[in-house]
Each structure stands twice: as C-alpha cells, then as structure tokens.
Write an enzyme that holds these catalytic residues in place. Structure first.
Site, PDB file in Angstrom:
ATOM      1  N   LEU A 121      -3.691   0.354 -11.408  1.00 42.06           N
ATOM      2  CA  LEU A 121      -4.016  -1.043 -11.675  1.00 42.06           C
ATOM      3  C   LEU A 121      -5.511  -1.310 -11.554  1.00 42.06           C
ATOM      4  CD1 LEU A 121      -1.077  -2.817  -9.787  1.00 42.06           C
ATOM      5  CD2 LEU A 121      -1.269  -2.324 -12.242  1.00 42.06           C
ATOM      6  N   HIS A 156      -0.391   8.875  -4.544  1.00 41.65           N
ATOM      7  CA  HIS A 156      -1.358   8.051  -5.278  1.00 41.65           C
ATOM      8  C   HIS A 156      -1.815   6.873  -4.416  1.00 41.65           C
ATOM      9  CE1 HIS A 156      -2.948   6.119  -9.058  1.00 41.65           C
ATOM     10  NE2 HIS A 156      -2.819   5.062  -8.282  1.00 41.65           N
ATOM     11  N   GLU A 157      -0.864   6.166  -3.812  1.00 44.14           N
ATOM     12  CA  GLU A 157      -1.211   5.001  -2.991  1.00 44.14           C
ATOM     13  C   GLU A 157      -1.907   5.411  -1.698  1.00 44.14           C
ATOM     14  OE1 GLU A 157      -1.205   2.200  -4.415  1.00 44.14           O
ATOM     15  OE2 GLU A 157      -0.004   2.893  -6.106  1.00 44.14           O
TER      16      GLU A 157
END
Length: 184
Positions: free
Chosen positions: A97, A138-139
C-alpha cells in the site's frame, strides 16, 4: 477513522518501530488500522504505514476467496519477534500500500515461527507457512524499516527509480488517501 497511507520515501518507513508498553489499550488503533486497510483493499497493514512508529501490524487474509486456508486469518500482531524462518524459498509477486501500482516477485522462506501479543495482550508463539507466512514476513519487515523493494536486484531497483521517486512526490493514482513525503 481512516488514516492516509504513508508513501515510499517517508523516513518513518525506514525506522525500526518502537515496542509498545504491555497493557496499552490499542483497541481504537487496531479498529482504525482495519478500517484503513480495508478502505485501501489491503490484506496487511503495519503501524509505520499510517505514520506511527509502533511495533504492531494487522492481517486479514479472509478476503482472499480462492485460499480456503485464509478463511480465519485475521489478527493483530503486537510487539512481534521473528524466531525462525525456514523451508524452501518461494517466489511470489508482492505489492504494498505504501508503494502503489508496483508489484514485483520476491523470494521468502515458506515457513516461520513468531512470538507476539494479540489484542488482549495474550502472548502467543505460532508457526505459519505459505501465504500466511508471506503476509506476516512482509508486514514484519515494515516494523524493521524494510520494504519489499529492498529484496530486488540492483538492476530492477534502477528500473523502478523513477516510479518510486514519483510515489514519494505523491504523483501516483490510488483509490485511497495518501501522505507523500515530498509532495509540494
């Protein structure tokens, strides 16, 4: 409350996020993070992506309809600690994002073991694999000041340099609100 998503180039995305004091009431923040993530059609969101240098991220894989294993994968990870990453490396096209409209193949380990607190400050130590592991990795990287583009080859990074520069200036089309560090 829906937060703007912080774009590539903002220093908060490159800092190691700070631990959260155990017992802190995060109810509203977690609710806002889910609302922000769903508004942007994401499946994961880390606090640095909304401008907060805090060690918390959320995931919601329930929207991936063709993955039955994701049906119950919706949770918050508070003060997570990656204990182990194992298994074969596998390549998958990732997006972010904070780096809209760019997707690239990234290799990650297929399995992980992680220790974290949930929303009620209960301590967990769990193992995840496949897509769940990838989303968590990823986070988690966001909490360490790392982004998926850091895994790309130098050539691929050079090819994306102009697009990344435009993103940091806010010159990008998104269907969600953004905060770009170099926007004039």
């Amino acid at each position: 409350m829906i937060y703007p998503i912080i774009m590539y180039g903002d220093p908060v995305l490159r800092q190691r996020a700070a631990d959260i004091p155990v017992g802190t009431d995060l109810t509203q923040l977690i609710e806002d993070m889910y609302e922000t993530m769903h508004n942007a059609s994401g499946i994961g969101l880390a606090a640095p992506q909304i401008g907060k240098s805090m060690r918390i991220f959320i995931v919601d894989g329930t929207i991936i309809e063709d993955e039955p294993a994701m049906a119950d994968f919706r949770k918050a990870f508070i003060n997570p600690e990656m204990l182990d990453e194992t298994g074969e490396f596998w390549e998958y096209e990732e997006g972010c994002l904070s780096i809209p409209n760019i997707r690239e193949k990234v290799e990650r380990n297929e399995k992980l073991r992680i220790r974290y607190y949930d929303e009620g400050w209960n301590l967990h130590e769990d193992e995840f694999d496949g897509m769940k592991a990838r989303i968590i990795q990823h986070e988690y990287d966001h909490l360490e000041g790392k982004m998926f583009v850091d895994y790309l080859t130098p050539l691929k990074k050079r090819l994306l340099k102009g697009k990344l520069s435009d993103i940091s200036k806010g010159k990008v089309d998104t269907e969600y609100r953004i905060a770009a560090p170099l926007k004039k």
